[in-house]
Design a protein around this motif. Sequence first.
Motif, short mmCIF file in Angstrom:
data_model
loop_
_atom_site.label_atom_id
_atom_site.label_comp_id
_atom_site.label_asym_id
_atom_site.label_seq_id
_atom_site.Cartn_x
_atom_site.Cartn_y
_atom_site.Cartn_z
N SER A 170 0.85 -1.20 0.11
CA SER A 170 -0.02 0.04 -0.19
C SER A 170 0.84 1.26 0.05
O SER A 170 0.32 2.39 -0.16
N ALA A 171 2.09 1.11 0.40
CA ALA A 171 3.18 2.30 0.37
C ALA A 171 3.62 2.33 -0.80
O ALA A 171 4.50 3.40 -0.97
N ALA A 172 3.46 1.37 -1.86
CA ALA A 172 4.35 1.55 -2.93
C ALA A 172 4.24 2.80 -3.88
O ALA A 172 5.11 3.27 -4.71
N ASP A 173 3.12 3.55 -3.90
CA ASP A 173 2.70 4.69 -4.73
C ASP A 173 2.63 5.91 -3.73
O ASP A 173 2.26 7.10 -3.92
N HIS A 174 2.65 5.69 -2.18
CA HIS A 174 2.04 6.83 -1.31
C HIS A 174 2.96 6.75 -0.42
O HIS A 174 3.05 5.77 0.66
N ARG A 175 3.92 7.85 -0.12
CA ARG A 175 4.76 7.90 0.81
C ARG A 175 4.26 8.20 2.38
O ARG A 175 4.73 7.74 3.29
N GLY A 176 2.88 8.69 2.14
CA GLY A 176 2.37 8.58 3.45
C GLY A 176 1.90 7.34 3.98
O GLY A 176 1.46 7.39 5.43
N ALA A 177 1.69 6.21 3.52
CA ALA A 177 1.68 5.01 4.08
C ALA A 177 2.91 4.45 4.67
O ALA A 177 2.64 3.42 5.78
N VAL A 178 3.84 5.32 5.01
CA VAL A 178 5.21 4.89 5.74
C VAL A 178 4.91 5.47 6.94
O VAL A 178 4.84 6.57 7.21
#
Length: 681
Positions: A170-178
Motif C-alpha cells: 500500500s506504500a508503493a505509490d504513497h509516501r504517506g503510508a510509511v
Amino acid sequence: MASTGAYGSWPSPIDAALAASHDGRPEYLGTVGAEVWWTAPRPAEGGRRALIRGRADGTEESVLPEPWNVRSRVIEYGGHPWAAADRADGGPLVVFVHFPDQRLYAVEPDRPGSAPRPLTPLSPVGDGLRWADLRIHPERGEVWGVLEEFTGPRPTDVRRVIAAVPLDGSAADHRGAVRELCDDRRRFVTGPRLSPDGRHAAWIAWDHPAMPWDGTEVMLADVTEHGTFAGVRSVPGGPDESVCQVEWAPDGSLLLLTDADGWWAPHRVDADRLSAGAPADPDRPAGPAARRAFGTPLCPGREEEFGGPLWKIGLQWCHPLENGLIAVIHGTGTTALGILDPKSGEVADAVGPWTEWAPALAVQGDRVIGVAASPRSGYEIVELDTRTGHTRVVGAAHTDPVDPAHYPEPEARVFTGPDGREIHAHIHPPSHPEWTAPEGELPPYVVWAHGGPTSRAPLVLDLEIAYFTSRGIGVAEVNYGGSTGYGREYRDRLRGQWGVVDVEDCAAVARALAAEGAADPDRIAVRGGSAGGWTTAASLIANDVYACGTILYPVLDPESWATDETHDFESRYLDSLLGPAGEFLDRYRTRSPLLHADRVTAPFLLLQGLDDVICPPAQSERFLARVAGRGIPHAYLAFEGESHGFRRAETMIRALEAELALYARTFGVPRTDVPPLELTS
C-alpha cells in the motif's frame, strides 16, 4: 630448478581477470528456516550484489536473477539490505533493497511465478528513498528499518528515521503510508532491535560532527500495542564514547559493544535498569565513568577489540545465543570467533585456520555462522557448532584458482615510527615457486595505504596482492596510526593529524624495509584508494621516498570536500581528522594535495569513478589541471558507471593492468602481458 629473472619480471598465472573475479566478499548473513543466506559480489554481472541461499543439501543458488542488485545506499556505504520471514502457508517472504532505485521489493521465491513487487515509492527529491537494516514483523504485516530521505538538492539535505512499511504494497505509490517510528532529531540511526517480549526497542544514534567511532548514543523506546514508540530516552553515555552495536539477550538485558574503557568490549545493562523508563539524567557525568556505572563489563581487562567502526548500518560483531552465551568476534590486529560466557568472562575460540572474521554473524539454535578468511583462503561462510566446537565451511567455499604456492606468505610486523610510536603492518614479500631473482638484487615494493582512514587492512588472501607478489613486487599494507583494531588510543592518533601521521607511518615502513635490505630503496611505490588516495597523494608531495604512486578515487581538496563536495555521512569527518575548518583552515590548505600539486615530482596513475559522490571526479580533474605542463609523467583513467570503489570486472582489470604497467615502466622492468600505459606530462 628455479629460473632466474629480475624482480617484477616473473610470469604469473594470476592475471588481472582472475584477481577481478575474486574481488569482494560475502556480506549480510541471515538464516531463513534451516538455510543460510547472504549477499555476494558479481563483478562479471555489472558489479551487482546477488542474494544467495545456501540450501541444506550444500547447493547454492541466486534468489534473484540479473539485473536485481541487492544493495543499499543509506549513508552511501549501505547497510543490511534484505530480510526474510516464513509465510504462514510455507516458504519465505523476502524483502530487499534494489540498488538502482533504492526501493524496497518483496518476493516469495518458492512460490511459482512470484516476481518482485515494490513496497515503497520513488522519491521526486534526490536519489530516492533509501532503506537499510531491515526486520520483518509478520504479526504486524510490516518491515521495519532505517529510512533515509532527501529533502533538497544538496547532499546534506537529508533526514533519517526508523520507519515501518506495510508488506501489502500500500506504500508503493504513497509516501504517506510509511509509518515513522522515531523523530529525526538525531541525524543518524541504526535499525531497531526488539526485546524478547517485544515491548522495547533499542538502537544507536549519533549527530554531526561526530562519526560513529567518535561518540554515539544508545536509544530506548517502549513499543506500544499499536506498534508505535513511546518514552524515547537514551542510555547514559558521553560524547567521547562509541557504542557500535546493541542487542537484546534472551533474559531481557541489553548488550552493548562500547569503547568506554579504551577498547570496544561487551557490556550488559540489566533489564531492571531499563524498565524504569526514565530519560537520561542531564546532570549525570558523561563519558566512560558514566558507562561503567550504568553497564557491567562482561570481560574486563582484555585489551582487544570486540567491535569496530560502523561504516555500514547493521554490522554485527556479537550475537547472543538462546542458552545465555554470546558469540563474539574479537582480537587485536587479527580477529577470531569466540563464545563468551558472560558469567565467567571466559572466551572459547573456534578452531580453524581463519585469521579474520567479518562483522557479520547469524545464529540458529546452537549454530553460529560467520564470514571468515585467512592468508591462504578467501572469505567463506563458516559454521561453528557450539555443542561440539566443530567448525565447517557451509557456503562460498574457497577453492584455489591456481597453485597456492603462488600466494605470498605475509608476516604481521610492528615497526617503529617517529617519536618511537608503534606502526602495525602486514608485509607480503615477493614469491614464486619457479622463479628467483639474481643474487644481490633487492625487490621493488608497493606500500598500500588503506581507506577510511578509520579502518584497517586485514591479514587475508587478496589476489590483487598476489597479482604483484607473484610477479616479484612486494606489498606492504600499513595500518598506520588512526587504524582500527588496536584500541582507541591508536585510533585517535589521527585526530587533527590526517596527512601527517598516516604519511609518516607509511614512509617509516618503507624506509625500514629498505634499511633492513628487504626492499630496493630506489624502487618503492605508494598506492591507496579513498582516504588512502589522500595519503598517497600527500606522500608524493611530502617526501621523496617513493618512485611513483597509484591514486584511486581520492580526497584531494579538503577545503571543498568539507563544504559541499561529499555526501552527508562524511561531510563533518574532517572536523576530527583536521579540525573544524573555521578554526583550522591553515591545516586544510597546508596539507591539501590540490594546493601543493606543484610539489609532485614522481610519476603517478590516477583512477576515478565518474559516478562517485563520495570523492567526486571534480577533485581529480582540478588536481590534474594543476599538474598539467609541469613535466611530471602521469595518466588518468576515468570509468563510466563506477562509483566509490570499483565493482565491474572490466574496470578492475583495466585498473590493475594499468597499475602494473606504471610500476614496470618506473622500476625498469619489461613486461609484455599488460598494455603499456601512456603517460602525459
